[in-house]
Scaffold this motif. Structure first.
Motif, short mmCIF file in Angstrom:
data_model
loop_
_atom_site.label_atom_id
_atom_site.label_comp_id
_atom_site.label_asym_id
_atom_site.label_seq_id
_atom_site.Cartn_x
_atom_site.Cartn_y
_atom_site.Cartn_z
N THR A 30 25.36 -20.71 28.07
CA THR A 30 24.31 -20.57 29.07
C THR A 30 23.73 -19.15 28.99
N PRO A 31 22.57 -18.93 29.57
CA PRO A 31 22.01 -17.57 29.59
C PRO A 31 22.97 -16.56 30.24
N LEU A 32 23.67 -16.97 31.28
CA LEU A 32 24.63 -16.08 31.94
C LEU A 32 25.79 -15.72 31.00
N GLU A 33 26.29 -16.70 30.28
CA GLU A 33 27.37 -16.44 29.32
C GLU A 33 26.90 -15.50 28.21
N LYS A 34 25.66 -15.67 27.78
CA LYS A 34 25.11 -14.78 26.75
C LYS A 34 24.97 -13.36 27.26
N LEU A 35 24.54 -13.22 28.53
CA LEU A 35 24.41 -11.90 29.14
C LEU A 35 25.78 -11.22 29.23
N ARG A 36 26.77 -11.92 29.70
CA ARG A 36 28.11 -11.36 29.83
C ARG A 36 28.69 -11.00 28.46
N TYR A 37 28.43 -11.83 27.48
CA TYR A 37 28.90 -11.57 26.11
C TYR A 37 28.28 -10.26 25.60
N GLU A 38 27.00 -10.09 25.85
CA GLU A 38 26.30 -8.88 25.40
C GLU A 38 26.84 -7.63 26.11
N ILE A 39 27.16 -7.76 27.38
CA ILE A 39 27.74 -6.62 28.10
C ILE A 39 29.09 -6.25 27.47
N CYS A 40 29.92 -7.24 27.20
CA CYS A 40 31.22 -6.98 26.56
C CYS A 40 31.01 -6.34 25.18
N ARG A 41 30.01 -6.80 24.47
CA ARG A 41 29.72 -6.25 23.14
C ARG A 41 29.39 -4.76 23.23
N GLN A 42 28.74 -4.36 24.28
CA GLN A 42 28.40 -2.94 24.46
C GLN A 42 29.66 -2.09 24.63
N PHE A 43 30.67 -2.64 25.27
CA PHE A 43 31.95 -1.93 25.40
C PHE A 43 32.61 -1.77 24.03
N LEU A 72 37.17 -6.19 26.12
CA LEU A 72 37.04 -5.96 24.68
C LEU A 72 37.30 -7.21 23.86
N ARG A 73 37.93 -8.21 24.46
CA ARG A 73 38.16 -9.49 23.79
C ARG A 73 37.19 -10.55 24.30
N TYR A 74 36.12 -10.08 24.95
CA TYR A 74 35.03 -10.95 25.41
C TYR A 74 35.49 -12.01 26.40
N ARG A 75 36.48 -11.69 27.20
CA ARG A 75 36.97 -12.60 28.24
C ARG A 75 36.16 -12.39 29.51
N SER A 76 34.85 -12.51 29.41
CA SER A 76 33.95 -12.19 30.52
C SER A 76 34.03 -13.18 31.67
N ASP A 77 34.59 -14.35 31.43
CA ASP A 77 34.72 -15.33 32.50
C ASP A 77 35.72 -14.88 33.57
N ARG A 78 36.45 -13.82 33.29
CA ARG A 78 37.43 -13.30 34.24
C ARG A 78 36.81 -12.35 35.26
N PHE A 79 35.52 -12.01 35.08
CA PHE A 79 34.86 -11.02 35.92
C PHE A 79 33.50 -11.52 36.37
N THR A 80 33.04 -10.98 37.48
CA THR A 80 31.67 -11.29 37.90
C THR A 80 30.73 -10.44 37.04
N THR A 81 29.51 -10.87 36.94
CA THR A 81 28.51 -10.11 36.19
C THR A 81 28.30 -8.75 36.85
N ASP A 82 28.32 -8.72 38.17
CA ASP A 82 28.19 -7.46 38.90
C ASP A 82 29.27 -6.46 38.47
N LYS A 83 30.50 -6.93 38.38
CA LYS A 83 31.61 -6.06 38.01
C LYS A 83 31.45 -5.54 36.58
N LEU A 84 31.02 -6.40 35.67
CA LEU A 84 30.80 -5.97 34.28
C LEU A 84 29.71 -4.90 34.19
#
Length: 102
Positions: A30-43, A72-84
């Motif tokens: 989803t677009p949200l999953e892609k956004l979270r993935y990109e945030i993790c990628r920046q880390f 760092l392992r792209y486990r973004s589903d564990r966090f809210t987008t706000d927190k990331l």
């Protein structure tokens, strides 16, 4: 070099079953999953560019090492987008986030 014994292979398999590797982005993300993935990628990029260990990055961000490890392992589903985004702002305090729709 001899092939590992059945006992050794079983022990390795048990260990790997419990391990959490890097989570890949699904082709139908989803677009949200892609956004979270990109945030993790920046880390990950920041960590590599600055030659930091997870523990050092966690200290900069102000979170537990276990939390930064998940990011760092792209486990973004564990966090809210706000927190990331809040954590990302700690490593890039003078930058702004821009949305690009394509």
């Amino acid at each position: 070099m001899a092939f590992p014994s059945k006992k050794k292979l079983a022990a390795v398999r048990m260990k790997l079953e419990k391990a959490e590797g890097t989570q890949l982005l699904s082709p139908d993300a989803t677009p949200l999953e892609k956004l979270r993935y990109e945030i993790c990628r920046q880390f990950v990029i920041y960590q590599r560019e600055h030659g930091l260990k997870s523990k050092e990055l966690a200290k900069i961000v102000g979170v537990d090492e276990s939390i930064i490890s998940k990011v760092l392992r792209y486990r973004s589903d564990r966090f809210t987008t706000d927190k990331l985004i809040e954590m990302l702002a700690k490593i890039y305090p003078k930058h702004h986030i821009a949305l690009k729709v394509s």
